[in-house]
Design a protein around this motif. Structure first.
Motif, PDB file in Angstrom:
ATOM      1  N   ASP A  68       9.428   7.141  -1.827  1.00 41.38           N
ATOM      2  CA  ASP A  68       9.080   8.069  -2.889  1.00 41.38           C
ATOM      3  C   ASP A  68       7.847   7.615  -3.667  1.00 41.38           C
ATOM      4  OD1 ASP A  68      11.362   9.445  -2.151  1.00 41.38           O
ATOM      5  OD2 ASP A  68      12.627   8.312  -3.532  1.00 41.38           O
ATOM      6  N   GLY A  69       7.169   6.550  -3.195  1.00 44.18           N
ATOM      7  CA  GLY A  69       5.946   6.093  -3.849  1.00 44.18           C
ATOM      8  C   GLY A  69       6.195   5.247  -5.079  1.00 44.18           C
ATOM      9  N   GLN A  70       7.422   4.794  -5.275  1.00 49.13           N
ATOM     10  CA  GLN A  70       7.712   3.942  -6.431  1.00 49.13           C
ATOM     11  C   GLN A  70       7.563   2.481  -6.018  1.00 49.13           C
ATOM     12  OE1 GLN A  70      10.425   6.044  -9.230  1.00 49.13           O
ATOM     13  NE2 GLN A  70      11.699   6.065  -7.405  1.00 49.13           N
TER      14      GLN A  70
ATOM     15  N   ALA B 162       0.833  -1.195   0.000  1.00 50.27           N
ATOM     16  CA  ALA B 162       0.000   0.000   0.000  1.00 50.27           C
ATOM     17  C   ALA B 162       0.868   1.246   0.000  1.00 50.27           C
ATOM     18  CB  ALA B 162      -0.913   0.016   1.227  1.00 50.27           C
ATOM     19  N   ALA B 163       0.417   2.293  -0.713  1.00 50.27           N
ATOM     20  CA  ALA B 163       1.084   3.591  -0.666  1.00 50.27           C
ATOM     21  C   ALA B 163       0.630   4.323   0.596  1.00 50.27           C
ATOM     22  CB  ALA B 163       0.719   4.401  -1.909  1.00 50.27           C
ATOM     23  N   SER B 164       1.337   5.383   0.951  1.00 55.55           N
ATOM     24  CA  SER B 164       0.993   6.075   2.199  1.00 55.55           C
ATOM     25  C   SER B 164      -0.389   6.727   2.132  1.00 55.55           C
ATOM     26  CB  SER B 164       2.070   7.104   2.542  1.00 55.55           C
ATOM     27  OG  SER B 164       2.341   7.885   1.401  1.00 55.55           O
ATOM     28  N   ASN B 165      -0.889   7.003   0.910  1.00 56.37           N
ATOM     29  CA  ASN B 165      -2.235   7.578   0.808  1.00 56.37           C
ATOM     30  C   ASN B 165      -3.331   6.504   0.814  1.00 56.37           C
ATOM     31  OD1 ASN B 165      -2.100   6.412  -1.696  1.00 56.37           O
ATOM     32  ND2 ASN B 165      -1.955   8.332  -2.831  1.00 56.37           N
ATOM     33  N   GLY B 166      -2.949   5.230   0.989  1.00 54.80           N
ATOM     34  CA  GLY B 166      -3.950   4.174   1.110  1.00 54.80           C
ATOM     35  C   GLY B 166      -4.214   3.389  -0.159  1.00 54.80           C
ATOM     36  N   THR B 167      -3.725   3.855  -1.308  1.00 54.30           N
ATOM     37  CA  THR B 167      -3.897   3.076  -2.539  1.00 54.30           C
ATOM     38  C   THR B 167      -3.199   1.723  -2.371  1.00 54.30           C
ATOM     39  OG1 THR B 167      -4.009   5.047  -3.904  1.00 54.30           O
ATOM     40  CG2 THR B 167      -3.401   3.017  -5.022  1.00 54.30           C
ATOM     41  N   ILE B 168      -3.906   0.652  -2.747  1.00 55.20           N
ATOM     42  CA  ILE B 168      -3.379  -0.700  -2.565  1.00 55.20           C
ATOM     43  C   ILE B 168      -3.027  -1.284  -3.928  1.00 55.20           C
ATOM     44  CG2 ILE B 168      -4.020  -3.051  -1.831  1.00 55.20           C
ATOM     45  CD1 ILE B 168      -5.640  -1.744   0.435  1.00 55.20           C
ATOM     46  N   TYR B 169      -1.909  -2.009  -3.979  1.00 56.29           N
ATOM     47  CA  TYR B 169      -1.450  -2.627  -5.217  1.00 56.29           C
ATOM     48  C   TYR B 169      -1.354  -4.136  -5.008  1.00 56.29           C
ATOM     49  CZ  TYR B 169      -0.030   2.189  -6.036  1.00 56.29           C
ATOM     50  OH  TYR B 169      -0.019   3.561  -6.169  1.00 56.29           O
ATOM     51  N   VAL B 170      -1.888  -4.898  -5.948  1.00 55.88           N
ATOM     52  CA  VAL B 170      -1.806  -6.359  -5.887  1.00 55.88           C
ATOM     53  C   VAL B 170      -1.206  -6.860  -7.193  1.00 55.88           C
ATOM     54  CG1 VAL B 170      -3.152  -8.495  -5.885  1.00 55.88           C
ATOM     55  CG2 VAL B 170      -3.692  -6.708  -4.241  1.00 55.88           C
TER      56      VAL B 170
ATOM     57  N   SER C   2       6.359   3.379 -11.825  1.00 54.90           N
ATOM     58  CA  SER C   2       6.121   4.721 -11.290  1.00 54.90           C
ATOM     59  C   SER C   2       5.232   5.501 -12.241  1.00 54.90           C
ATOM     60  CB  SER C   2       7.463   5.448 -11.098  1.00 54.90           C
ATOM     61  OG  SER C   2       8.194   5.409 -12.297  1.00 54.90           O
ATOM     62  N   ILE C   3       4.713   6.607 -11.741  1.00 52.31           N
ATOM     63  CA  ILE C   3       3.890   7.474 -12.576  1.00 52.31           C
ATOM     64  C   ILE C   3       4.778   8.060 -13.676  1.00 52.31           C
ATOM     65  CG2 ILE C   3       2.540   9.611 -12.601  1.00 52.31           C
ATOM     66  CD1 ILE C   3       1.009   7.614 -11.089  1.00 52.31           C
ATOM     67  N   ASN C   4       4.313   7.987 -14.901  1.00 51.11           N
ATOM     68  CA  ASN C   4       5.088   8.490 -16.038  1.00 51.11           C
ATOM     69  C   ASN C   4       4.944  10.011 -16.119  1.00 51.11           C
ATOM     70  OD1 ASN C   4       6.413   8.857 -18.394  1.00 51.11           O
ATOM     71  ND2 ASN C   4       4.955   7.729 -19.680  1.00 51.11           N
TER      72      ASN C   4
ATOM     73  N   LEU D 179      -5.853  -0.542  -6.552  1.00 47.37           N
ATOM     74  CA  LEU D 179      -7.127  -0.743  -5.848  1.00 47.37           C
ATOM     75  C   LEU D 179      -7.391   0.366  -4.846  1.00 47.37           C
ATOM     76  CD1 LEU D 179      -6.364  -4.487  -5.067  1.00 47.37           C
ATOM     77  CD2 LEU D 179      -7.862  -3.663  -6.886  1.00 47.37           C
ATOM     78  N   GLU D 180      -8.657   0.735  -4.717  1.00 41.95           N
ATOM     79  CA  GLU D 180      -9.045   1.708  -3.693  1.00 41.95           C
ATOM     80  C   GLU D 180      -9.938   1.018  -2.674  1.00 41.95           C
ATOM     81  OE1 GLU D 180      -7.747   4.675  -3.277  1.00 41.95           O
ATOM     82  OE2 GLU D 180      -6.675   4.666  -5.203  1.00 41.95           O
ATOM     83  N   ARG D 181      -9.660   1.320  -1.408  1.00 44.05           N
ATOM     84  CA  ARG D 181     -10.423   0.737  -0.317  1.00 44.05           C
ATOM     85  C   ARG D 181     -11.750   1.468  -0.170  1.00 44.05           C
ATOM     86  NH1 ARG D 181      -7.622  -0.419   5.420  1.00 44.05           N
ATOM     87  NH2 ARG D 181      -9.386  -1.421   6.448  1.00 44.05           N
TER      88      ARG D 181
HETATM   89  C1  LIG Z   1      -1.552   7.632  -4.052  1.00 45.53           C
HETATM   90  O1  LIG Z   1      -0.145   7.555  -4.131  1.00 45.53           O
HETATM   91  C2  LIG Z   1       0.322   6.871  -5.280  1.00 45.53           C
HETATM   92  C3  LIG Z   1       1.823   6.676  -5.132  1.00 45.53           C
HETATM   93  O2  LIG Z   1       2.494   7.849  -4.817  1.00 45.53           O
HETATM   94  C4  LIG Z   1      -0.095   7.653  -6.520  1.00 45.53           C
HETATM   95  O3  LIG Z   1       0.357   7.010  -7.672  1.00 45.53           O
HETATM   96  C5  LIG Z   1      -1.617   7.716  -6.555  1.00 45.53           C
HETATM   97  O4  LIG Z   1      -2.046   8.457  -7.642  1.00 45.53           O
HETATM   98  C6  LIG Z   1      -2.158   8.312  -5.269  1.00 45.53           C
HETATM   99  N1  LIG Z   1      -3.606   8.132  -5.273  1.00 45.53           N
HETATM  100  C7  LIG Z   1      -4.448   9.098  -4.944  1.00 45.53           C
HETATM  101  C8  LIG Z   1      -5.908   8.742  -4.975  1.00 45.53           C
HETATM  102  O5  LIG Z   1      -4.055  10.201  -4.614  1.00 45.53           O
END
Ligand SMILES: *[C@@H]1O[C@H](CO)[C@@H](O)[C@H](O)[C@H]1NC(C)=O
Ligand SMILES: *[C@@H]1O[C@H](CO)[C@@H](O)[C@H](O)[C@H]1NC(C)=O
Length: 393
Positions: free
Chosen positions: A304-306, A257-265, A337-339, A276-278
């Motif tokens: 760094d969210g990667q 999970a990212a620190s903002n709660g987004t979950i990756y599987v 990572s985000i492009n 995934l979003e909770r």
């Molecule tokens: C949550 O953080 C991830 C990783 O940094 C990012 O890719 C994603 O867009 C963020 N999601 C939201 C809903 O802000």
């Protein structure tokens, strides 16, 4: 780890492929992802400044505690992995290890500590797979350790008929301590069936768990190879019980999970990372997916969210390595990572890059990776690997 055995079912696949006549639409891309075509070469990347940590054997998953730099790992013995990996239908209880352990590695001293624990389940012990280590929100020095424990079933029925008696164990420890205390064993016939990896909460009370198959044993569990969607993610709360949180996935493996709660599987077979979003009822909804060209195993996310994903460059070699850990298997770690490049505009939302690649000489059979972005250290461990590795990158 659940994906690798499936290649050993090649007879079944080929048979089904002939029956279905679906080589072009399915099997071809499957074989490419699995690295069965010899055209996929293994390169060398970031594998020069690496150090072996010999004590850390057969550690399926590793979790970095970023503030301290300490690394926690769920370890076993390479030999026992050849006998007891329920995810791969390896069910030889004689060769199983029930003395698996959580290890703590301190990069400042290179010291490995095996966390001790008193008997909590009448000698049934620990047969480990995925794990998570989460700091308490209120007391950050207090850590909760969530472990997938593939217990040998009681009652004498052969595990090849009934499967492993798999549960999630919750322990607690204090950062740097040499012991851990058992909090709870969570078993559930609907949410913890074929557990692989776990994502724990910071209060020690709830977790998501990936189930890599729909059933513990039986022919039906093999059908995900041809697109059957019986894998799922379960959710459990120690006070409120368990339930499925996300259904109908081809296969599941690592979860993070990212620190903002987004979950990756990680969807191992399709090579896709599901985003995934909770929801308020704790179920998960897919909002996006990140495609790679590989079979996938564990996931981790850095400060760094990667996202780091352990990929399987050559599935047949990985299968041989798990049967005989002295045979090497290449290791490949991808970063997702985000492009932010110019092609983002044309719909390439995520960037998939290699961050580590090795033919198995430096790191064999890596299934889990974590990057300490503050100290620039990449940690690698593997479910049957003879050692773990830390690289300066
Ligand atoms: C949550 O953080 C991830 C990783 O940094 C990012 O890719 C994603 O867009 C963020 N999601 C939201 C809903 O802000
Ligand atoms: C099961 O494990 C034991 C102990 O390692 C070994 O001696 C035996 O040959 C194994 N059986 C099979 C069927 O692999």
């Amino acid at each position: 780890m659940g994906v690798l055995q499936r290649v050993l079912l090649s007879t079944t696949i080929v048979l089904l492929a002939i029956i279905g006549g679906f080589y072009q639409i399915y099997l071809k891309s499957f074989l490419a992802r699995a690295g069965i075509s010899p055209s996929r070469l293994v390169q060398s990347l970031n594998n020069k400044n690496c150090k072996i940590i010999p004590e850390l054997q057969a550690c399926e998953e590793l979790i970095l505690h970023q503030p301290s730099g300490l690394v926690y790992l769920a370890c076993s013995t390479p030999l026992s992995r050849a006998h007891w990996i329920p995810a791969m239908e390896q069910f030889n209880t004689t060769g199983a290890s029930t003395t698996d352990y959580v290890a703590m590695y301190d990069p400042a001293t290179s010291h490995v500590t095996r966390l001790t624990t008193s008997d909590f389940n009448n000698g049934r012990g620990l047969s480990l797979h995925g794990m998570d280590v989460v700091a308490s929100t209120l007391h950050p020095e207090h850590l909760f350790i969530y472990l997938v424990n593939h217990r040998i079933p009681l009652g004498g029925a052969p595990p090849s008929d009934v499967g492993a008696d798999s549960v999630v164990e919750i322990f607690e420890t204090v950062l740097g301590s040499t012991s851990m205390q058992h909090v709870k064993t969570v078993a559930d016939g609907n949410a913890i069936v074929t557990p692989n990896s776990v994502l724990g909460s910071p209060d020690g009370k709830s977790f998501y768990v990936t189930n890599d198959h729909g059933a513990r044993v039986g022919f039906a569990r093999k059908l995900n190879l041809i697109g059957s969607k019986s894998a799922f993610v379960g959710y459990c709360h120690v006070d409120e019980g368990c339930r499925p949180a996300l259904s109908k996935i081809t296969s599941t493996n690592g979860i993070t999970a990212a620190s903002n709660g987004t979950i990756y599987v990680a969807n191992s077979i399709t090579g896709v990372v599901e985003v995934l979003e909770r929801q308020s009822d704790d179920t998960l909804v897919a909002t996006d997916s990140i495609k790679t060209e590989y079979f996938l195993d564990n996931l981790s996310i850095d400060d760094d969210g990667q996202i780091l994903a352990a990929a399987v460059p050559r599935l047949p070699l990985a299968g041989k390595h798990m049967k005989n850990p002295s045979l090497t298997s290449p290791t490949l770690i991808l970063r997702l990572s985000i492009n932010i490049g110019s092609n983002a505009f044309y719909g390439e939302k995520y960037k998939v890059e290699k961050v580590f690649e090795d033919d198995g000489t430096v790191m064999s059979g890596g299934t889990s990776a974590s990057y300490d972005s503050a100290r620039r250290k990449l940690y690698l461990s593997g479910i049957a690997s003879p050692y773990a590795v830390v690289c300066d990158v």
